[in-house]
Design a protein around this motif. Structure first.
Motif, PDB file in Angstrom:
ATOM      1  N   MET A   1     -85.969  -7.094 -60.417  1.00 19.57           N
ATOM      2  CA  MET A   1     -85.777  -5.812 -59.958  1.00 19.57           C
ATOM      3  C   MET A   1     -84.528  -5.423 -59.697  1.00 19.57           C
ATOM      4  O   MET A   1     -83.539  -6.319 -58.973  1.00 19.57           O
ATOM      5  N   LYS A   2     -83.913  -4.345 -60.159  1.00 19.84           N
ATOM      6  CA  LYS A   2     -82.211  -4.038 -59.654  1.00 19.84           C
ATOM      7  C   LYS A   2     -82.420  -3.217 -58.370  1.00 19.84           C
ATOM      8  O   LYS A   2     -83.154  -2.682 -57.764  1.00 19.84           O
ATOM      9  N   GLY A   3     -81.367  -3.949 -57.527  1.00 19.14           N
ATOM     10  CA  GLY A   3     -81.313  -3.400 -56.203  1.00 19.14           C
ATOM     11  C   GLY A   3     -80.111  -2.665 -56.385  1.00 19.14           C
ATOM     12  O   GLY A   3     -79.059  -2.609 -57.194  1.00 19.14           O
ATOM     13  N   ILE A   4     -79.722  -2.138 -54.993  1.00 16.46           N
ATOM     14  CA  ILE A   4     -78.451  -1.182 -55.020  1.00 16.46           C
ATOM     15  C   ILE A   4     -77.250  -2.023 -54.547  1.00 16.46           C
ATOM     16  O   ILE A   4     -77.523  -3.252 -53.909  1.00 16.46           O
ATOM     17  N   ASN A   5     -76.154  -1.522 -55.224  1.00 12.71           N
ATOM     18  CA  ASN A   5     -75.092  -2.324 -54.963  1.00 12.71           C
ATOM     19  C   ASN A   5     -74.162  -1.951 -53.912  1.00 12.71           C
ATOM     20  O   ASN A   5     -74.451  -0.828 -53.326  1.00 12.71           O
ATOM     21  N   CYS A   6     -73.309  -2.799 -53.236  1.00 13.07           N
ATOM     22  CA  CYS A   6     -72.623  -2.573 -52.132  1.00 13.07           C
ATOM     23  C   CYS A   6     -72.001  -1.058 -52.184  1.00 13.07           C
ATOM     24  O   CYS A   6     -71.771  -0.291 -51.225  1.00 13.07           O
ATOM     25  N   GLY A  25     -58.600   2.557 -56.604  1.00 15.01           N
ATOM     26  CA  GLY A  25     -59.319   2.168 -57.836  1.00 15.01           C
ATOM     27  C   GLY A  25     -60.572   1.316 -57.907  1.00 15.01           C
ATOM     28  O   GLY A  25     -61.338   1.374 -56.769  1.00 15.01           O
ATOM     29  N   VAL A  26     -61.083   0.744 -58.861  1.00 19.34           N
ATOM     30  CA  VAL A  26     -62.331   0.045 -58.893  1.00 19.34           C
ATOM     31  C   VAL A  26     -62.095  -1.353 -57.944  1.00 19.34           C
ATOM     32  O   VAL A  26     -61.218  -1.986 -58.151  1.00 19.34           O
ATOM     33  N   CYS A  27     -63.260  -1.596 -57.233  1.00 18.92           N
ATOM     34  CA  CYS A  27     -63.370  -2.622 -56.133  1.00 18.92           C
ATOM     35  C   CYS A  27     -63.446  -4.041 -57.005  1.00 18.92           C
ATOM     36  O   CYS A  27     -63.981  -4.089 -58.052  1.00 18.92           O
ATOM     37  N   PRO A  28     -62.716  -5.128 -56.414  1.00 17.79           N
ATOM     38  CA  PRO A  28     -63.150  -6.418 -57.258  1.00 17.79           C
ATOM     39  C   PRO A  28     -64.427  -6.615 -57.370  1.00 17.79           C
ATOM     40  O   PRO A  28     -64.718  -7.450 -58.113  1.00 17.79           O
ATOM     41  N   VAL A  29     -65.130  -6.496 -56.539  1.00 16.50           N
ATOM     42  CA  VAL A  29     -66.674  -6.666 -56.535  1.00 16.50           C
ATOM     43  C   VAL A  29     -67.194  -6.020 -57.850  1.00 16.50           C
ATOM     44  O   VAL A  29     -68.164  -6.757 -58.561  1.00 16.50           O
ATOM     45  N   ALA A  30     -67.211  -4.958 -57.918  1.00 11.87           N
ATOM     46  CA  ALA A  30     -67.362  -4.244 -59.207  1.00 11.87           C
ATOM     47  C   ALA A  30     -67.118  -4.652 -60.460  1.00 11.87           C
ATOM     48  O   ALA A  30     -67.445  -4.546 -61.624  1.00 11.87           O
ATOM     49  N   LYS A  31     -65.703  -5.359 -60.367  1.00  7.89           N
ATOM     50  CA  LYS A  31     -65.252  -6.140 -61.639  1.00  7.89           C
ATOM     51  C   LYS A  31     -65.788  -7.373 -61.777  1.00  7.89           C
ATOM     52  O   LYS A  31     -65.582  -8.011 -63.102  1.00  7.89           O
ATOM     53  N   GLU A  32     -66.096  -8.042 -60.790  1.00  8.53           N
ATOM     54  CA  GLU A  32     -66.611  -9.361 -60.974  1.00  8.53           C
ATOM     55  C   GLU A  32     -67.928  -9.649 -61.646  1.00  8.53           C
ATOM     56  O   GLU A  32     -68.974  -9.620 -61.479  1.00  8.53           O
ATOM     57  N   THR A  33     -67.721  -9.945 -62.988  1.00 10.75           N
ATOM     58  CA  THR A  33     -68.755 -10.209 -64.154  1.00 10.75           C
ATOM     59  C   THR A  33     -69.529 -11.431 -63.923  1.00 10.75           C
ATOM     60  O   THR A  33     -70.500 -11.764 -64.384  1.00 10.75           O
ATOM     61  N   ARG A  34     -69.144 -12.426 -63.321  1.00  8.97           N
ATOM     62  CA  ARG A  34     -69.681 -14.079 -63.300  1.00  8.97           C
ATOM     63  C   ARG A  34     -70.692 -13.758 -62.376  1.00  8.97           C
ATOM     64  O   ARG A  34     -71.734 -14.802 -62.583  1.00  8.97           O
ATOM     65  N   LEU A  35     -71.178 -12.903 -61.631  1.00 14.59           N
ATOM     66  CA  LEU A  35     -72.305 -12.678 -60.672  1.00 14.59           C
ATOM     67  C   LEU A  35     -73.062 -11.638 -61.254  1.00 14.59           C
ATOM     68  O   LEU A  35     -74.034 -11.435 -60.451  1.00 14.59           O
ATOM     69  N   ASP A  36     -72.944 -10.864 -62.424  1.00 13.72           N
ATOM     70  CA  ASP A  36     -73.852  -9.945 -62.812  1.00 13.72           C
ATOM     71  C   ASP A  36     -75.403 -10.357 -62.809  1.00 13.72           C
ATOM     72  O   ASP A  36     -75.615 -11.465 -63.273  1.00 13.72           O
ATOM     73  N   LEU A  38     -77.180 -11.071 -60.122  1.00 14.00           N
ATOM     74  CA  LEU A  38     -77.371 -11.925 -59.025  1.00 14.00           C
ATOM     75  C   LEU A  38     -78.032 -10.902 -57.860  1.00 14.00           C
ATOM     76  O   LEU A  38     -77.638 -10.027 -57.972  1.00 14.00           O
ATOM     77  N   HIS A  39     -79.318 -11.477 -57.477  1.00 19.10           N
ATOM     78  CA  HIS A  39     -79.832 -10.636 -56.384  1.00 19.10           C
ATOM     79  C   HIS A  39     -80.271  -9.168 -57.049  1.00 19.10           C
ATOM     80  O   HIS A  39     -80.114  -8.259 -56.358  1.00 19.10           O
ATOM     81  N   GLY A  40     -80.479  -8.876 -58.523  1.00 17.78           N
ATOM     82  CA  GLY A  40     -80.758  -7.900 -59.077  1.00 17.78           C
ATOM     83  C   GLY A  40     -79.516  -6.815 -59.136  1.00 17.78           C
ATOM     84  O   GLY A  40     -79.755  -5.729 -59.286  1.00 17.78           O
ATOM     85  N   GLY A  41     -78.128  -7.286 -58.742  1.00 21.27           N
ATOM     86  CA  GLY A  41     -77.111  -6.235 -58.790  1.00 21.27           C
ATOM     87  C   GLY A  41     -76.140  -6.167 -60.096  1.00 21.27           C
ATOM     88  O   GLY A  41     -76.416  -7.143 -60.831  1.00 21.27           O
ATOM     89  N   THR A  42     -75.475  -5.289 -60.131  1.00 20.25           N
ATOM     90  CA  THR A  42     -74.434  -5.250 -61.049  1.00 20.25           C
ATOM     91  C   THR A  42     -73.266  -5.851 -60.888  1.00 20.25           C
ATOM     92  O   THR A  42     -72.778  -5.680 -59.823  1.00 20.25           O
ATOM     93  N   ASN A  43     -72.839  -6.860 -61.594  1.00 20.62           N
ATOM     94  CA  ASN A  43     -71.656  -7.618 -61.591  1.00 20.62           C
ATOM     95  C   ASN A  43     -71.591  -8.271 -59.904  1.00 20.62           C
ATOM     96  O   ASN A  43     -72.832  -9.079 -59.851  1.00 20.62           O
ATOM     97  N   ALA A  44     -71.011  -8.195 -59.072  1.00 18.73           N
ATOM     98  CA  ALA A  44     -71.103  -8.861 -57.594  1.00 18.73           C
ATOM     99  C   ALA A  44     -71.509  -7.776 -56.559  1.00 18.73           C
ATOM    100  O   ALA A  44     -71.223  -8.169 -55.461  1.00 18.73           O
ATOM    101  N   GLY A  45     -72.105  -6.760 -57.088  1.00 22.11           N
ATOM    102  CA  GLY A  45     -72.679  -5.779 -56.208  1.00 22.11           C
ATOM    103  C   GLY A  45     -73.624  -6.105 -55.138  1.00 22.11           C
ATOM    104  O   GLY A  45     -73.669  -5.393 -54.182  1.00 22.11           O
TER     105      GLY A  45
END
Length: 103
Positions: A1-6, A25-36, A38-45
């Motif tokens: 299930m997709k959850g809301i990102n930070c 600009g874009v946050c490092p969290v939104a750019k961190e693809t290695r955790l895409d 995880l917990h149903g978030g986008t990237n490290a969201g």
């Protein structure tokens, strides 16, 4: 299930689809693809507490060791922890994931 990102929860304007909304600009969290995913978030969201160089509530957070205790008290962290229980990944295990998946 997709959850809301930070960035959606905090409404900071630093998600991948809104780079023009914030001077930094874009946050490092939104750019961190290695955790895409995880917990149903986008990237490290939905694991923002382990990503260095973030700015939360207009406060620069710095490295993991500088920010982790503030993050553990964060309402977003608490929400993700509750929603993902019993499959919640604690900060140490997420850091291990980042180490195992070089960027």
């Amino acid at each position: 299930m997709k959850g809301i990102n930070c960035w959606e929860y905090k409404k900071c304007g630093r998600g991948m689809d809104e780079p023009e909304k914030h001077k930094e600009g874009v946050c490092p969290v939104a750019k961190e693809t290695r955790l895409d995913g995880l917990h149903g978030g986008t990237n490290a969201g939905r694991a923002c507490w382990v990503i260095a160089g973030t700015s939360c509530d207009n406060d620069f957070q710095g490295s993991f060791s500088q920010k982790v205790f503030d993050c553990l008290d964060c309402n977003f962290y608490q929400i993700v922890m509750r929603e993902e229980h019993p499959d919640f990944h604690h900060p140490g295990s997420i850091l291990e994931m980042l180490i195992k998946k070089p960027s």
